[in-house]
Enzyme design. Structure first.
Site, mmCIF file in Angstrom:
data_model
loop_
_atom_site.group_PDB
_atom_site.id
_atom_site.type_symbol
_atom_site.label_atom_id
_atom_site.label_comp_id
_atom_site.label_asym_id
_atom_site.label_seq_id
_atom_site.Cartn_x
_atom_site.Cartn_y
_atom_site.Cartn_z
ATOM 1 N N ASP A 347 0.806 -1.211 0.000
ATOM 2 C CA ASP A 347 0.000 0.000 0.000
ATOM 3 C C ASP A 347 0.845 1.270 0.000
ATOM 4 O O ASP A 347 1.715 1.437 0.850
ATOM 5 C CB ASP A 347 -0.918 0.002 1.220
ATOM 6 C CG ASP A 347 -1.754 -1.266 1.282
ATOM 7 O OD1 ASP A 347 -2.577 -1.448 0.386
ATOM 8 O OD2 ASP A 347 -1.553 -2.058 2.208
ATOM 9 N N THR A 348 0.527 2.169 -0.944
ATOM 10 C CA THR A 348 1.172 3.473 -1.000
ATOM 11 C C THR A 348 0.466 4.312 -2.053
ATOM 12 O O THR A 348 -0.424 3.834 -2.752
ATOM 13 C CB THR A 348 2.672 3.341 -1.334
ATOM 14 O OG1 THR A 348 3.307 4.583 -1.169
ATOM 15 C CG2 THR A 348 2.876 2.863 -2.756
ATOM 16 N N ILE A 349 0.871 5.563 -2.179
ATOM 17 C CA ILE A 349 0.416 6.385 -3.305
ATOM 18 C C ILE A 349 1.642 6.944 -4.010
ATOM 19 O O ILE A 349 2.715 7.101 -3.421
ATOM 20 C CB ILE A 349 -0.525 7.534 -2.877
ATOM 21 C CG1 ILE A 349 0.199 8.587 -2.017
ATOM 22 C CG2 ILE A 349 -1.750 6.998 -2.163
ATOM 23 C CD1 ILE A 349 0.856 9.707 -2.786
ATOM 24 N N SER A 366 3.709 7.194 1.867
ATOM 25 C CA SER A 366 3.101 5.947 2.327
ATOM 26 C C SER A 366 3.045 5.863 3.846
ATOM 27 O O SER A 366 3.838 6.490 4.548
ATOM 28 C CB SER A 366 3.932 4.772 1.789
ATOM 29 O OG SER A 366 3.485 3.536 2.298
#
Length: 525
Positions: A347-349, A366
């Protein structure tokens, strides 16, 4: 060119400026910042911070960030390490004595001091044009007014609600459950934090009442954090690392990020005639999977806090890649190397922005696992990352948890280019997958001539934790061939990663690409 009879995305083309990221509202806000006179740094901060409200399971102000910045008119790329450190009182021996073999994911021991806010303040002060208050204003507005939860975000949110503890459940659940697609999510307490940062800068977050709120929550959960740990938090300017694959120059963030793993992986793939293979066939997946196992094994042994990574040159050396490539059997899958003792995540952007002057920013931000540690501060609802779970507790290991150390990070921004000139900021989300994702993206372009959007759309596979995850985009015949080669095949519940890219063409055209696996888009003007 894609087949217009089939579902897909066309590249987004523009002249003046562009943003590509995983939520359309963040892309829109970034473009608005550019249109109003801000530059790529201002716009990237605005979009990134807003993503903490759009996708709070992925990122937020309790997390870390890394950035690569290309200044207007320059081929040089600057690297900013906005990752936080373990508390000064952290004691790995104590955790081992308590019977732990790894750092518990949802404990305060997994919480390193958040580094992203210092990074954003540092970027804005040194290279921004519009000012920090302008960059933070959209997130302040939407945190108070609310944002309809996007479909992919809602899907991910629902998978991780059990991580949330105590006050975090009040802050990130609606009526005790994950929001539905289209349901409005608000974070008014975060709006107040951002408002104070906009007024007083980094000191508002790392000192005073907000810091006291964070330290109190972490201490109540058994953490060793102090106000001094927060007050002394600082991002670090450093030099990027780079390598070449078939005429394509790849620039990565140095350790403690895993960018060197992508460079090693490509060096291994150089030893094979990838171009002759079917780009969507089993042979290519097999070679990439075997190379991934070897490159990640090197990562797990060598990458750590920059002050403790002593063999980076060995990892990047061509003869290292040649020796590893010789271990690959084209006809049989090898057993996975020793598993990690530290945690990995999904999970991250990622956000990339290019402005009118061709300043380009590649930024990743993140909280590590979905909803991080699951711990939030009581007054302001700041959700803490669990990036400290990226440490190992193995005594004497370069990445052993220790006071003031930065853990090995999976999040890595990148630039692609040629002939020494950066021409494409890009990033691939997906936690541990990111290094393989970078190599796959580069290979799709360099080996098969794909445009960025096609390279992103193509199906993915990833050798991870003893199995080979193969997306449904591959036909069953490919999975059967891979099984015959000895791979344990798994179709993952969640699509593998997500990517964004902006190609800067010599004729002045910007070409944006955005992953359909996420809710986002590329926008230009």
């Amino acid at each position: 060119m894609r087949d217009y009879h089939l579902p897909g995305r066309s590249p987004v083309l523009a002249m003046n400026g562009m943003c590509a990221t995983s939520h359309p509202l963040a892309a829109k806000v970034a473009i608005q910042i550019l249109e109003s006179g801000g530059n790529a740094v201002d716009a990237a901060i605005a979009g990134a911070v807003l993503l903490g409200i759009c996708e709070p399971q992925m990122t937020g102000i309790g997390g870390d960030a890394f950035a690569l910045v290309q200044l207007p008119g320059e081929d040089r790329i600057l690297a900013l390490n906005g990752s936080g450190r373990a508390p000064a009182a952290f004691d790995a021996a104590r955790l081992r004595d308590e019977g732990h073999t790894e750092i518990p994911l949802t404990s305060a021991h997994a919480v390193t001091v958040p580094g992203a806010i210092d990074a954003f303040c540092t970027l804005s002060e040194r290279y921004g044009r519009a000012g920090l208050a302008t960059s933070l204003a959209p997130a302040v507005h939407y945190a108070e007014a609310g944002i309809p939860v996007a479909p992919r975000t809602a899907f991910d949110w629902a998978l991780a609600t059990e991580t949330l503890q105590g006050s975090a459940r009040d802050a990130f659940l609606i009526g005790g459950t994950a929001p539905r697609p289209g349901q409005i999510f608000r974070a008014p307490r975060q709006a107040e934090v951002l408002r104070q940062i906009a007024q007083d800068g980094r000191a508002a977050f790392y000192e005073g009442e907000i810091a006291e709120d964070m330290v109190a929550a972490l201490n109540a959960a058994g953490g060793m954090h102090t106000l001094e740990d927060f007050a002394t938090a600082a991002s670090t300017w450093t030099d990027p690392i780079s390598g070449t694959y078939k005429g394509a120059d790849l620039t990565e963030h140095p350790p403690n990020g895993q960018g060197a793993t992508a460079l090693l992986l490509l060096n291994i793939l150089k030893q094979f005639d990838i171009t002759s293979m079917d780009p969507l066939g089993a042979e290519r997946v097999h070679i990439e999977a075997e190379a991934t196992k070897l490159a990640y094994d090197a990562r797990n042994r060598l990458i750590a806090d920059p002050d403790h990574t002593a063999r980076l040159a060995h990892m990047l050396a061509q003869d290292t890649a040649e020796r590893l490539a010789a271990l690959i059997d084209p006809a049989r899958a090898m057993a996975d190397p020793a598993p990690l003792s530290e945690a990995v995540h999904k999970d991250t952007i990622y956000i990339t922005v290019v402005d009118r002057d061709r300043m380009a920013v590649s930024l990743i931000y993140s909280i590590f696992h979905s909803f991080g540690s699951g711990i939030a501060s009581e007054k302001y609802g700041i959700l803490f990352q669990n990036r400290g779970a990226g440490f190992t507790l193995a005594e004497g290991h370069p990445n052993e948890a220790g006071p003031g150390k930065r853990p090995m990070h999976t999040i890595i921004p990148a630039f692609l280019g040629g002939e020494g000139r950066p021409t494409m900021p890009f990033g691939v989300m997906g936690g541990a997958y990111q290094s393989t994702g970078h190599a796959r993206f580069v290979s799709n372009i360099a080996d098969f001539g794909m445009d960025p959007q096609t390279a992103i759309d193509a199906p993915r596979a990833f050798a991870d934790a003893g199995s080979l995850k193969v997306e449904r985009g591959y036909p069953d015949t490919v999975r059967a061939e891979l099984t015959d080669l000895g791979h344990k095949i798994e179709i993952p519940e969640v699509a593998i990663g997500g990517a964004q890219a902006i190609a800067i063409h010599g004729d002045g055209v910007l070409e944006g690409a955005s992953d359909p696996r996420k809710d986002g888009c590329a926008l230009g003007y």
